[in-house]
Design a protein around this motif. Structure first.
Motif, PDB file in Angstrom:
ATOM      1  N   GLU A 186      76.954 -20.350  65.953  1.00 47.09           N
ATOM      2  CA  GLU A 186      75.854 -20.732  66.853  1.00 47.09           C
ATOM      3  C   GLU A 186      76.048 -20.135  68.240  1.00 47.09           C
ATOM      4  O   GLU A 186      75.085 -19.772  68.922  1.00 47.09           O
ATOM      5  CB  GLU A 186      75.757 -22.262  66.944  1.00 47.09           C
ATOM      6  CG  GLU A 186      75.160 -22.874  65.690  1.00 47.09           C
ATOM      7  CD  GLU A 186      75.609 -24.300  65.478  1.00 47.09           C
ATOM      8  OE1 GLU A 186      74.857 -25.205  65.879  1.00 47.09           O
ATOM      9  OE2 GLU A 186      76.725 -24.509  64.946  1.00 47.09           O
ATOM     10  N   ILE A 187      77.328 -20.052  68.648  1.00 45.95           N
ATOM     11  CA  ILE A 187      77.618 -19.466  69.961  1.00 45.95           C
ATOM     12  C   ILE A 187      77.234 -17.984  69.963  1.00 45.95           C
ATOM     13  O   ILE A 187      76.573 -17.503  70.885  1.00 45.95           O
ATOM     14  CB  ILE A 187      79.120 -19.640  70.320  1.00 45.95           C
ATOM     15  CG1 ILE A 187      79.464 -21.134  70.438  1.00 45.95           C
ATOM     16  CG2 ILE A 187      79.451 -18.915  71.621  1.00 45.95           C
ATOM     17  CD1 ILE A 187      80.932 -21.430  70.630  1.00 45.95           C
ATOM     18  N   VAL A 188      77.616 -17.302  68.900  1.00 47.35           N
ATOM     19  CA  VAL A 188      77.308 -15.870  68.808  1.00 47.35           C
ATOM     20  C   VAL A 188      75.800 -15.639  68.804  1.00 47.35           C
ATOM     21  O   VAL A 188      75.281 -14.760  69.493  1.00 47.35           O
ATOM     22  CB  VAL A 188      77.966 -15.253  67.551  1.00 47.35           C
ATOM     23  CG1 VAL A 188      77.509 -13.826  67.341  1.00 47.35           C
ATOM     24  CG2 VAL A 188      79.489 -15.330  67.669  1.00 47.35           C
ATOM     25  N   PHE A 190      73.496 -17.578  70.081  1.00 48.88           N
ATOM     26  CA  PHE A 190      73.006 -17.845  71.434  1.00 48.88           C
ATOM     27  C   PHE A 190      73.279 -16.635  72.329  1.00 48.88           C
ATOM     28  O   PHE A 190      72.419 -16.169  73.064  1.00 48.88           O
ATOM     29  CB  PHE A 190      73.700 -19.085  72.015  1.00 48.88           C
ATOM     30  CG  PHE A 190      73.337 -19.368  73.450  1.00 48.88           C
ATOM     31  CD1 PHE A 190      72.291 -20.221  73.763  1.00 48.88           C
ATOM     32  CD2 PHE A 190      74.024 -18.757  74.506  1.00 48.88           C
ATOM     33  CE1 PHE A 190      71.943 -20.464  75.082  1.00 48.88           C
ATOM     34  CE2 PHE A 190      73.684 -18.995  75.832  1.00 48.88           C
ATOM     35  CZ  PHE A 190      72.646 -19.848  76.112  1.00 48.88           C
ATOM     36  N   GLU A 191      74.507 -16.158  72.233  1.00 50.10           N
ATOM     37  CA  GLU A 191      74.953 -15.058  73.085  1.00 50.10           C
ATOM     38  C   GLU A 191      74.081 -13.813  72.901  1.00 50.10           C
ATOM     39  O   GLU A 191      73.703 -13.164  73.879  1.00 50.10           O
ATOM     40  CB  GLU A 191      76.391 -14.707  72.692  1.00 50.10           C
ATOM     41  CG  GLU A 191      77.303 -14.446  73.825  1.00 50.10           C
ATOM     42  CD  GLU A 191      78.759 -14.521  73.371  1.00 50.10           C
ATOM     43  OE1 GLU A 191      79.038 -14.290  72.173  1.00 50.10           O
ATOM     44  OE2 GLU A 191      79.609 -14.823  74.215  1.00 50.10           O
ATOM     45  N   TYR A 194      70.749 -14.386  74.411  1.00 47.62           N
ATOM     46  CA  TYR A 194      70.937 -14.499  75.852  1.00 47.62           C
ATOM     47  C   TYR A 194      71.085 -13.116  76.475  1.00 47.62           C
ATOM     48  O   TYR A 194      70.501 -12.809  77.494  1.00 47.62           O
ATOM     49  CB  TYR A 194      72.206 -15.335  76.061  1.00 47.62           C
ATOM     50  CG  TYR A 194      72.486 -15.793  77.459  1.00 47.62           C
ATOM     51  CD1 TYR A 194      71.692 -16.759  78.068  1.00 47.62           C
ATOM     52  CD2 TYR A 194      73.579 -15.286  78.168  1.00 47.62           C
ATOM     53  CE1 TYR A 194      71.974 -17.211  79.340  1.00 47.62           C
ATOM     54  CE2 TYR A 194      73.872 -15.735  79.438  1.00 47.62           C
ATOM     55  CZ  TYR A 194      73.072 -16.688  80.028  1.00 47.62           C
ATOM     56  OH  TYR A 194      73.360 -17.144  81.280  1.00 47.62           O
ATOM     57  N   LYS A 195      71.886 -12.297  75.840  1.00 44.03           N
ATOM     58  CA  LYS A 195      72.130 -10.952  76.363  1.00 44.03           C
ATOM     59  C   LYS A 195      70.850 -10.137  76.360  1.00 44.03           C
ATOM     60  O   LYS A 195      70.626  -9.338  77.273  1.00 44.03           O
ATOM     61  CB  LYS A 195      73.185 -10.242  75.494  1.00 44.03           C
ATOM     62  CG  LYS A 195      74.585 -10.412  76.045  1.00 44.03           C
ATOM     63  CD  LYS A 195      75.518  -9.409  75.396  1.00 44.03           C
ATOM     64  CE  LYS A 195      76.852 -10.049  75.101  1.00 44.03           C
ATOM     65  NZ  LYS A 195      77.495  -9.577  73.908  1.00 44.03           N
ATOM     66  N   ARG A 198      69.069 -11.334  79.522  1.00 43.87           N
ATOM     67  CA  ARG A 198      69.719 -11.167  80.818  1.00 43.87           C
ATOM     68  C   ARG A 198      70.302  -9.776  80.976  1.00 43.87           C
ATOM     69  O   ARG A 198      70.581  -9.084  80.020  1.00 43.87           O
ATOM     70  CB  ARG A 198      70.833 -12.196  80.989  1.00 43.87           C
ATOM     71  CG  ARG A 198      70.315 -13.563  81.247  1.00 43.87           C
ATOM     72  CD  ARG A 198      71.453 -14.450  81.641  1.00 43.87           C
ATOM     73  NE  ARG A 198      71.986 -14.031  82.922  1.00 43.87           N
ATOM     74  CZ  ARG A 198      71.892 -14.783  84.008  1.00 43.87           C
ATOM     75  NH1 ARG A 198      71.332 -15.958  83.954  1.00 43.87           N
ATOM     76  NH2 ARG A 198      72.388 -14.361  85.145  1.00 43.87           N
ATOM     77  N   LEU A 199      70.508  -9.399  82.226  1.00 42.47           N
ATOM     78  CA  LEU A 199      70.946  -8.027  82.470  1.00 42.47           C
ATOM     79  C   LEU A 199      72.341  -7.965  83.083  1.00 42.47           C
ATOM     80  O   LEU A 199      72.827  -6.918  83.419  1.00 42.47           O
ATOM     81  CB  LEU A 199      69.953  -7.366  83.427  1.00 42.47           C
ATOM     82  CG  LEU A 199      68.514  -7.496  82.965  1.00 42.47           C
ATOM     83  CD1 LEU A 199      67.572  -7.653  84.128  1.00 42.47           C
ATOM     84  CD2 LEU A 199      68.130  -6.302  82.113  1.00 42.47           C
ATOM     85  N   ASP A 200      72.981  -9.111  83.227  1.00 39.91           N
ATOM     86  CA  ASP A 200      74.207  -9.114  84.040  1.00 39.91           C
ATOM     87  C   ASP A 200      75.434  -8.509  83.371  1.00 39.91           C
ATOM     88  O   ASP A 200      76.179  -7.773  83.997  1.00 39.91           O
ATOM     89  CB  ASP A 200      74.519 -10.528  84.545  1.00 39.91           C
ATOM     90  CG  ASP A 200      74.798 -11.495  83.420  1.00 39.91           C
ATOM     91  OD1 ASP A 200      73.963 -11.578  82.514  1.00 39.91           O
ATOM     92  OD2 ASP A 200      75.846 -12.158  83.439  1.00 39.91           O
ATOM     93  N   VAL A 201      75.671  -8.828  82.103  1.00 41.08           N
ATOM     94  CA  VAL A 201      76.895  -8.304  81.489  1.00 41.08           C
ATOM     95  C   VAL A 201      76.538  -7.485  80.245  1.00 41.08           C
ATOM     96  O   VAL A 201      75.729  -7.926  79.461  1.00 41.08           O
ATOM     97  CB  VAL A 201      77.871  -9.436  81.087  1.00 41.08           C
ATOM     98  CG1 VAL A 201      79.041  -8.859  80.312  1.00 41.08           C
ATOM     99  CG2 VAL A 201      78.397 -10.139  82.316  1.00 41.08           C
TER     100      VAL A 201
ATOM    101  N   ILE B  15      73.642 -24.439  74.362  1.00 39.94           N
ATOM    102  CA  ILE B  15      73.819 -23.839  73.025  1.00 39.94           C
ATOM    103  C   ILE B  15      73.599 -24.898  71.949  1.00 39.94           C
ATOM    104  O   ILE B  15      72.839 -24.716  71.017  1.00 39.94           O
ATOM    105  CB  ILE B  15      75.237 -23.246  72.862  1.00 39.94           C
ATOM    106  CG1 ILE B  15      75.541 -22.275  73.999  1.00 39.94           C
ATOM    107  CG2 ILE B  15      75.380 -22.554  71.505  1.00 39.94           C
ATOM    108  CD1 ILE B  15      77.003 -21.895  74.102  1.00 39.94           C
ATOM    109  N   ARG B  51      88.053 -14.834  74.736  1.00 36.96           N
ATOM    110  CA  ARG B  51      86.944 -14.361  73.911  1.00 36.96           C
ATOM    111  C   ARG B  51      86.066 -13.329  74.619  1.00 36.96           C
ATOM    112  O   ARG B  51      85.691 -12.319  74.027  1.00 36.96           O
ATOM    113  CB  ARG B  51      86.092 -15.561  73.450  1.00 36.96           C
ATOM    114  CG  ARG B  51      85.106 -15.187  72.410  1.00 36.96           C
ATOM    115  CD  ARG B  51      84.494 -16.346  71.676  1.00 36.96           C
ATOM    116  NE  ARG B  51      83.315 -15.809  71.039  1.00 36.96           N
ATOM    117  CZ  ARG B  51      82.121 -15.813  71.596  1.00 36.96           C
ATOM    118  NH1 ARG B  51      81.943 -16.412  72.757  1.00 36.96           N
ATOM    119  NH2 ARG B  51      81.110 -15.256  70.986  1.00 36.96           N
ATOM    120  N   ARG B  55      83.647 -11.667  81.398  1.00 33.42           N
ATOM    121  CA  ARG B  55      83.046 -12.744  82.189  1.00 33.42           C
ATOM    122  C   ARG B  55      84.085 -13.524  82.996  1.00 33.42           C
ATOM    123  O   ARG B  55      83.781 -14.537  83.593  1.00 33.42           O
ATOM    124  CB  ARG B  55      82.281 -13.704  81.262  1.00 33.42           C
ATOM    125  CG  ARG B  55      81.040 -13.063  80.625  1.00 33.42           C
ATOM    126  CD  ARG B  55      80.210 -14.117  79.918  1.00 33.42           C
ATOM    127  NE  ARG B  55      79.007 -13.540  79.314  1.00 33.42           N
ATOM    128  CZ  ARG B  55      77.872 -13.345  79.980  1.00 33.42           C
ATOM    129  NH1 ARG B  55      77.786 -13.669  81.243  1.00 33.42           N
ATOM    130  NH2 ARG B  55      76.826 -12.826  79.361  1.00 33.42           N
TER     131      ARG B  55
END
Ligand code: SF4
Lengths: 201, 470
Positions: A186-188, A190-191, A194-195, A198-201, B15, B51, B55
């Motif tokens: 779920e984290i992946v 979301f990530e 999210y990416k 967003r433009l930050d990383v 999340i 991970r 960041r």
């Protein structure tokens, strides 16, 4: 994590408000290693005199309270610095529960992650408990986490709130990090979404 | 539904929301310092890795000496180990480090904004309670413990209970010579050291909007001293101007997109806060603390209060203990309190504007002969900028020590302590018992007020000093 279900133990009255974590463990001990334990530094500057001898006035040094495992304190206990060593010091000394009308937020979170149960009770109940414990040192208080109930020395009981997730971790000795890692998918997900936004990383 | 800025940021990072209140949040920026040693150890013990190292940003600030930039010169083996293990852990995990040999080095809460690492709308954490500082940019930023640090390193996420919201509005405009530090001390004196426990504060009102970015950071920095989980200020023109051109700020078309996004972060006009507090800027005076909690603060024109007049017995006891520790008598004029130490520094007040404000007071005058006064810039870049402006000469000619960047005497973990029994006028954030050293007595105030105390040897109303100057 160490499990917590029920506890019946001597309660130490600590009737001061706004006890900051600098009091619980002074900053100069923060460079010590976790594995060496922090119990010896608990309340160092209050518990010991400048020559290193025990301060006889400090309640924890009185025979009646030496084996206390529950600390009862005034409002905003553990405010200030985020140092988890404050919790380690209480825990390593032998404390497993802290009762107060309110806690510093970071200290509260740190406690739950180290098998030290922070219990918020109404100010009037804490005040009454503090004066009772001071009048008759060495009295026991019992804590039942599954039932979310504190039994005071006079036999009266008082319920308390605890976050269901934190309770589960404590009662079953579950590890939060392991649980999170079990939901990595779920984290992946979301990530990635999210990416894309967003433009930050 | 109308939402607050906090709610917008919270929602964007959610999340997993467990029905029983805890939420798993995504972390944009994780700042680390020497205190992360135990968290890295936890990770190693479990065979886990960092991970998302991109960041994470690190700098040694708590244990570094401020008389040299050479870590190998740290005599105390435990302190040296703290600094060295941060470098080693960061290197092993490919984490960006601003080390002692880098001029961008500094206090973690100074360099985050300075580098543009901290940006509006972000969720920022650090194993340090003054992480609330970064909220000045319109971020949700808060301090966490060591176990949480290891959780973030391993997952880039964090479980949190949703805090309540509180808005503190400072209406009107600040009188001449009243600064951001006075505003936050006045706020804490009003709501108490636990006044915002469990809440995220949004600071609003004309007096807050008037503040520079540095001033806003000073205010948000001390949110934790009112018990708050975080403090934040809506991003506006001041924020964007501050961020434009910083090394980690977005550039080109990305800049335009982000600015648009940042401007939309503000709380909706009809958003509801769980609590609202109002203060009148016009009534705020230069403030100093007289006790051992940041809530023990009074206007400099006042006197040490009499605990006997406090009706609340627990507050009365605390005041009595504080006055004993501080060796003060009720009724003493605050301006009669003598100091022999002055510390201008810390993540609250070590930015260029702070140094300018202190230098303006000091210029052409001398530090009182029995006072030992230090200026510790918040970062290598702040130091360099101050030197370009000649501020270092102003301080040195007056008799101040001009040091290298670090936390230094704010908490003394690097060994730079206020000796037992001595009294320090300090621009830091905590006047706790023993904070600056065992038996040390701390009076918190703004950089201009600390500068004034250095010159006169006692707590001083800087407004009179300025009047004399002109
Ligand atoms: S300057 Fe002081 S308060 Fe700020 S991070 Fe360093 S030790 Fe903590």
């Amino acid at each position: 994590m160490e499990r917590f279900t029920r506890l019946e133990a001597i309660a130490l009255p600590f009737p001061l408000s706004n006890i900051d974590t600098d009091q619980v463990v002074p900053a100069r001990f923060l460079k010590k290693l976790r594995r060496d334990g922090f119990g010896q530094y608990l309340f160092n500057d209050l518990r010991f005199q400048s020559d290193g001898s025990e301060n006889p006035e400090f309640p924890l040094n009185r025979p009646a309270y030496r084996s206390a495992r529950i600390i009862v304190a005034g409002a905003n206990f553990g405010c200030g610095s985020s140092r988890e060593a404050a919790v380690w010091a209480l825990h390593d000394y032998g404390f497993r529960a802290a009762i107060a009308p309110s806690f510093g937020d970071i200290f509260f979170n740190n406690s739950l992650k180290n098998g030290l149960l922070p219990i918020v009770l109404p100010p009037a109940v804490v005040l009454g408990l503090l004066s009772f414990l001071r009048a008759s040192p060495g009295q026991r208080v019992s804590v039942d986490l599954p039932a979310q109930l504190v039994t005071l020395p006079d036999g009266s009981t008082c319920g308390f709130e605890v976050d269901a997730f934190a309770k589960e971790c404590l009662v079953y000795g579950l590890d939060e990090l392991e649980y999170t890692l079990s939901r990595l998918d779920e984290i992946v997900k979301f990530e990635n979404a999210y990416k894309a936004k967003r433009l930050d990383v | 539904m109308a939402s607050t800025m906090f709610e917008k940021i919270w929602k964007a990072h959610q999340i997993i929301a467990r029905p029983d209140c805890q939420t798993l949040l995504y972390v944009d920026r994780h700042l680390i310092h020497e205190g992360s040693a135990t968290a890295f150890q936890f990770l190693a013990d479990r065979g886990l890795r960092v991970r998302v190292p991109e960041r994470v940003f690190g700098t040694p600030d708590h244990y570094v000496p401020t008389n040299t930039r050479d870590a190998s010169q740290i005599e105390d083996a435990e302190r040296r180990r703290m600094v060295e293990s941060l470098s080693r852990n960061a290197k092993n995990a490919s984490i960006t480090m601003f080390g002692l040999d880098d001029r961008r080095h500094g206090i973690v809460h100074v360099i985050g904004p300075e580098q543009g690492i901290s940006q509006p709308g972000m969720l920022i954490v650090c194993g340090d309670s003054h992480t609330s500082t970064h909220g000045a940019l319109g971020a949700l930023a808060f301090g966490i413990g060591a176990t949480e640090v290891s959780h973030v390193l391993a997952t880039q996420t964090l479980w949190q209970r949703k805090p309540a919201t509180m808005r503190i509005t400072v209406e009107g405009h600040l009188p001449h010579a009243v600064t951001a530090k006075d505003v936050i001390l006045a706020i804490i004196a009003t709501i108490g050291a636990d006044g915002a426990t469990g809440h995220v504060i949004e600071y609003a009102g004309a007096a807050i909007c008037d503040l520079s970015m540095e001033g806003r950071m000073t205010v948000c920095n001390m949110s934790i001293e009112a018990g708050a989980r975080a403090g934040m200020i809506a991003p506006d023109k001041v924020t964007c101007n501050y961020l434009q051109g910083r090394p980690y700020s977005p550039v080109g078309p990305a800049w335009e997109t982000e600015v648009g996004r940042w401007r939309a972060l503000r709380s909706d006009p009809d958003a509801k806060f769980d609590r609202e507090v109002m203060l009148q800027a016009g009534l705020i005076e230069p403030m100093v603390t007289w006790g051992t909690s940041p809530q023990h603060a009074s206007p400099i024109s006042g006197r040490v209060p009499d605990p006997a007049e406090n009706e609340n017995s627990s507050q009365r006891d605390a005041m009595m203990r504080a006055l004993t520790y501080m060796d003060l008598r009720p009724g003493t004029a605050l301006t009669d309190i003598q100091v022999n130490r002055v510390f201008i520094g810390s993540c609250t007040n070590s930015r260029i504007e702070d140094l300018r404000s202190a230098a303006t007071v000091v210029k052409g005058l001398r530090v009182k002969s029995n006072v030992s006064a230090w200026v510790v810039p918040g970062s290598g870049l702040v130091k360099a900028q101050a030197e370009v402006e000649g501020l270092d000469r102003v301080f040195k000619e007056a008799g101040f020590q001009w040091r290298e960047a670090g936390c230094s005497m704010c908490l003394g973990t690097n060994g730079e302590l206020v000796p037992t029994g001595e009294r320090c006028a300090s621009t830091s954030n905590r006047n706790f018992v023993g904070r600056q050293g065992p038996g040390a007595r701390t009076h918190l105030m703004s950089p201009a007020m600390a500068a004034a105390a250095a010159l006169t040897g006692h707590l001083t109303d800087v407004r009179q000093m300025i009047a004399r100057h002109s």
